[in-house]
Design a protein around this motif. Structure first.
Motif, PDB file in Angstrom:
ATOM      1  N   ALA A 194       0.741  -1.124  -0.169  1.00  0.00           N
ATOM      2  CA  ALA A 194       0.445  -0.318  -0.371  1.00  0.00           C
ATOM      3  C   ALA A 194       1.086   1.381  -0.350  1.00  0.00           C
ATOM      4  CB  ALA A 194      -1.185  -0.485   1.371  1.00  0.00           C
ATOM      5  N   ALA A 195       1.414   1.412   0.955  1.00  0.00           N
ATOM      6  CA  ALA A 195       2.922   2.636   1.142  1.00  0.00           C
ATOM      7  C   ALA A 195       3.401   2.189  -0.655  1.00  0.00           C
ATOM      8  CB  ALA A 195       3.617   1.420   1.873  1.00  0.00           C
ATOM      9  N   HIS A 196       3.974   1.568  -1.141  1.00  0.00           N
ATOM     10  CA  HIS A 196       5.837   1.834  -1.902  1.00  0.00           C
ATOM     11  C   HIS A 196       4.648   1.251  -3.185  1.00  0.00           C
ATOM     12  CE1 HIS A 196       8.613   3.257   0.213  1.00  0.00           C
ATOM     13  NE2 HIS A 196       7.807   2.300   1.100  1.00  0.00           N
ATOM     14  N   GLY A 197       3.269   0.503  -3.355  1.00  0.00           N
ATOM     15  CA  GLY A 197       2.815   0.421  -4.822  1.00  0.00           C
ATOM     16  C   GLY A 197       3.179  -1.187  -5.157  1.00  0.00           C
ATOM     17  N   GLU A 198       2.268  -1.635  -6.313  1.00  0.00           N
ATOM     18  CA  GLU A 198       3.143  -3.301  -6.821  1.00  0.00           C
ATOM     19  C   GLU A 198       4.316  -3.411  -7.463  1.00  0.00           C
ATOM     20  OE1 GLU A 198      -0.212  -4.862  -8.459  1.00  0.00           O
ATOM     21  OE2 GLU A 198      -1.765  -3.390  -7.419  1.00  0.00           O
ATOM     22  N   THR A 199       4.907  -2.541  -7.970  1.00  0.00           N
ATOM     23  CA  THR A 199       5.732  -2.323  -8.348  1.00  0.00           C
ATOM     24  C   THR A 199       7.432  -1.552  -7.954  1.00  0.00           C
ATOM     25  OG1 THR A 199       6.095  -0.041  -9.528  1.00  0.00           O
ATOM     26  CG2 THR A 199       4.794  -1.633 -10.886  1.00  0.00           C
ATOM     27  N   GLY A 200       6.987  -0.990  -6.188  1.00  0.00           N
ATOM     28  CA  GLY A 200       7.790  -0.441  -5.380  1.00  0.00           C
ATOM     29  C   GLY A 200       7.973  -1.610  -4.430  1.00  0.00           C
ATOM     30  N   TYR A 201       7.428  -2.146  -4.353  1.00  0.00           N
ATOM     31  CA  TYR A 201       7.209  -3.081  -2.977  1.00  0.00           C
ATOM     32  C   TYR A 201       8.512  -3.720  -2.610  1.00  0.00           C
ATOM     33  CZ  TYR A 201       5.606  -7.590  -4.545  1.00  0.00           C
ATOM     34  OH  TYR A 201       5.419  -8.662  -4.371  1.00  0.00           O
ATOM     35  N   GLN A 202       9.226  -4.158  -4.053  1.00  0.00           N
ATOM     36  CA  GLN A 202       9.971  -4.912  -4.044  1.00  0.00           C
ATOM     37  C   GLN A 202      11.554  -4.685  -3.561  1.00  0.00           C
ATOM     38  OE1 GLN A 202      10.088  -7.285  -7.415  1.00  0.00           O
ATOM     39  NE2 GLN A 202       7.953  -8.472  -7.341  1.00  0.00           N
ATOM     40  N   ASP A 203      11.914  -3.410  -4.325  1.00  0.00           N
ATOM     41  CA  ASP A 203      12.845  -2.683  -3.611  1.00  0.00           C
ATOM     42  C   ASP A 203      12.715  -2.202  -2.239  1.00  0.00           C
ATOM     43  OD1 ASP A 203      15.237  -1.207  -4.480  1.00  0.00           O
ATOM     44  OD2 ASP A 203      14.175   0.723  -3.858  1.00  0.00           O
ATOM     45  N   TYR A 204      11.351  -1.931  -1.733  1.00  0.00           N
ATOM     46  CA  TYR A 204      11.334  -1.621  -0.229  1.00  0.00           C
ATOM     47  C   TYR A 204      12.326  -2.494   0.189  1.00  0.00           C
ATOM     48  CZ  TYR A 204      10.012  -0.330   3.434  1.00  0.00           C
ATOM     49  OH  TYR A 204       9.612  -0.415   5.559  1.00  0.00           O
ATOM     50  N   TRP A 205      11.358  -3.828  -0.221  1.00  0.00           N
ATOM     51  CA  TRP A 205      11.924  -5.221   0.961  1.00  0.00           C
ATOM     52  C   TRP A 205      13.345  -5.877   0.960  1.00  0.00           C
ATOM     53  CZ3 TRP A 205       9.589  -7.767   5.382  1.00  0.00           C
ATOM     54  CH2 TRP A 205       8.901  -7.116   5.255  1.00  0.00           C
ATOM     55  N   LYS A 206      13.933  -5.409  -0.124  1.00  0.00           N
ATOM     56  CA  LYS A 206      15.894  -5.330  -1.224  1.00  0.00           C
ATOM     57  C   LYS A 206      16.472  -4.628   0.087  1.00  0.00           C
ATOM     58  CE  LYS A 206      15.405  -6.584  -5.632  1.00  0.00           C
ATOM     59  NZ  LYS A 206      15.339  -6.007  -6.945  1.00  0.00           N
ATOM     60  N   GLN A 207      15.923  -3.162   0.153  1.00  0.00           N
ATOM     61  CA  GLN A 207      16.722  -2.391   1.604  1.00  0.00           C
ATOM     62  C   GLN A 207      16.199  -2.847   2.863  1.00  0.00           C
ATOM     63  OE1 GLN A 207      16.276   1.619   0.347  1.00  0.00           O
ATOM     64  NE2 GLN A 207      14.993   1.073  -0.994  1.00  0.00           N
ATOM     65  N   LEU A 208      15.041  -3.289   2.181  1.00  0.00           N
ATOM     66  CA  LEU A 208      15.003  -3.191   4.392  1.00  0.00           C
ATOM     67  C   LEU A 208      15.870  -5.001   4.751  1.00  0.00           C
ATOM     68  CD1 LEU A 208      12.932  -2.495   6.733  1.00  0.00           C
ATOM     69  CD2 LEU A 208      11.298  -4.257   6.381  1.00  0.00           C
ATOM     70  N   LYS A 209      16.184  -5.832   3.914  1.00  0.00           N
ATOM     71  CA  LYS A 209      16.676  -7.363   4.209  1.00  0.00           C
ATOM     72  C   LYS A 209      18.134  -6.657   4.334  1.00  0.00           C
ATOM     73  CE  LYS A 209      17.978 -11.105   2.400  1.00  0.00           C
ATOM     74  NZ  LYS A 209      17.949 -12.004   1.258  1.00  0.00           N
ATOM     75  N   SER A 210      19.024  -6.032   3.473  1.00  0.00           N
ATOM     76  CA  SER A 210      19.695  -5.149   3.608  1.00  0.00           C
ATOM     77  C   SER A 210      20.075  -4.128   5.080  1.00  0.00           C
ATOM     78  CB  SER A 210      20.558  -4.017   2.748  1.00  0.00           C
ATOM     79  OG  SER A 210      20.216  -4.869   2.013  1.00  0.00           O
ATOM     80  N   ASN A 211      19.506  -3.340   5.629  1.00  0.00           N
ATOM     81  CA  ASN A 211      19.330  -3.198   7.133  1.00  0.00           C
ATOM     82  C   ASN A 211      19.005  -4.309   8.184  1.00  0.00           C
ATOM     83  OD1 ASN A 211      19.780  -0.265   7.594  1.00  0.00           O
ATOM     84  ND2 ASN A 211      17.748  -0.273   8.167  1.00  0.00           N
ATOM     85  N   GLY A 212      18.724  -5.528   7.638  1.00  0.00           N
ATOM     86  CA  GLY A 212      18.849  -6.583   8.469  1.00  0.00           C
ATOM     87  C   GLY A 212      17.801  -6.488   9.185  1.00  0.00           C
ATOM     88  N   VAL A 213      16.248  -6.652   8.594  1.00  0.00           N
ATOM     89  CA  VAL A 213      15.694  -7.224   9.027  1.00  0.00           C
ATOM     90  C   VAL A 213      15.750  -8.999   9.398  1.00  0.00           C
ATOM     91  CG1 VAL A 213      14.837  -7.551   7.282  1.00  0.00           C
ATOM     92  CG2 VAL A 213      12.583  -7.118   9.017  1.00  0.00           C
TER      93      VAL A 213
END
Length: 362
Positions: A194-213
């Motif tokens: 909802a926050a980053h869209g159907e095309t943007g959520y994957q990049d968000y999670w790549k960054q979140l994983k890199s940030n140690g989730v």
């Protein structure tokens, strides 16, 4: 959901409950009213809980006593019902929420029934339209919770939005649940869509994983074993001060603390919330259909709806039900939770979860 769970419910409250909650009477099958089984079985996730007095009132009013069969997290419980559809383990299923609802409906798990008193239930929670295959029971907001002491000790402001979680100061601090196996985990994933869209959520999670989730299987492990702000987490010497939980989780920490603190030890990042609606339905093939219908009526009664907040830490859907003071004082108010249309969830959920799993888990 839950509590929820959440569940939605929260597992701290669930841990104080029991697997079988019964009203008055013996365990024998026999007449209930005009005839049939005395027992009605509710299949649910682990966070279902209700006061003994309320269940006894149901027994007194209807002649049925309630047996609760708890089956793990919401996703796991629903999967078990899908595997046994047509020959269900009980009469009513509770815990299918708006993130999982289409799976339950597409698999034909429920027999339509319009519960008595449904006109008192908020219209925006009745997602099955006029088909009445499911009845809304509660709402809750899935949000990131934070350990106030951790952030105060370090003079660090806690995150308040999805984007904040990507900042380097929050590296290795967040624990969340697996979106493939956990309702809160899936809700959090949908919040990021909802926050980053159907095309943007994957990049968000790549960054979140890199940030140690950190990802764990379910809510109870995340909150009670990994989160440093919970009572269970403190005992486990947990080291994650951020967790995906519920806006109603802080009152749990107050209610079960001895002595009770004047201020909740945990807070809610209200810009990370996703609205969850939990439903119950009469299982197709239920052995006690009459008892199941009576139980659905009871789940939206004012008595049950007002009992529910301090047992499952979720919001009632009945417009005439009042919230307890502890709940309103310590729970977070979420004015603008993220949401995704049910039809969009139904169409894309499996693809989103598969993509998420390949990015974050594998």
């Amino acid at each position: 959901m839950n509590t929820t769970t959440k569940y939605a419910a929260t597992a701290l409250a669930a841990a104080l409950g029991v697997s079988v909650l019964a009203g008055c009477g013996s365990d024998d099958d026999g007449a209930a009213g005009a005839g049939g089984s005395k027992t009605v079985t509710l299949v649910s996730h682990d966070s279902f809980n209700a006061s003994d007095t309320v269940l006894k009132a149901f027994t007194k009013e209807t002649g049925y006593k309630v047996k609760v069969l708890k089956s793990g997290d919401a996703g796991a419980a629903l999967n078990q019902e899908i595997l046994t559809k047509g020959s269900p383990r009980g009469d009513v299923f509770f815990g299918a929420d708006n993130t999982l609802l289409s799976r339950a409906l597409d698999n034909g798990l429920f027999t339509p029934y319009e519960a008595k008193g449904l006109e008192r239930v908020a219209a925006d929670t009745q997602l099955d339209g006029d088909k009445h295959r499911v009845t809304p029971v509660d709402t809750g907001d899935i949000c990131v919770n934070y350990d106030k002491k951790y952030f105060a000790d370090r003079k660090l402001d806690p995150p308040q939005s999805f984007d904040d979680l990507l900042k380097p100061e929050y590296k290795n601090l967040l624990v969340t649940e697996n979106a493939a196996t956990s309702s809160p985990g899936l809700g959090f994933l949908l919040g990021t869509v909802a926050a980053h869209g159907e095309t943007g959520y994957q990049d968000y999670w790549k960054q979140l994983k890199s940030n140690g989730v950190k990802v764990v299987d379910g809510w109870e492990q995340a909150y009670n074993e990994e989160f440093s702000g919970s009572a269970g987490g403190k005992k486990a010497k947990a080291d994650r001060p951020l967790v995906v939980s519920y806006a109603s989780s802080p009152p749990v920490e107050v209610l079960y603390a001895d002595p009770q603190p004047a201020v909740a030890p945990t807070g809610v990042a209200t810009g990370t919330c996703f609205r969850q609606i939990e439903f119950a339905g009469l299982l197709n093939g239920a052995k006690n259909e009459a008892g199941g219908k009576a139980l659905l009526d009871f789940l939206i009664s004012k008595r049950f709806q007002e009992d529910m907040p301090l047992n499952m830490f979720v919001n009632p859907v009945a417009k005439d039900a009042k919230l307890p003071e502890l709940f309103t004082k310590f729970g977070a108010t979420v004015d603008k939770p993220a949401s995704v249309a049910p039809e969009k969830i139904a169409k894309n959920r499996e693809q989103w979860v598969q993509s998420w799993s390949s990015l974050v888990v594998r």
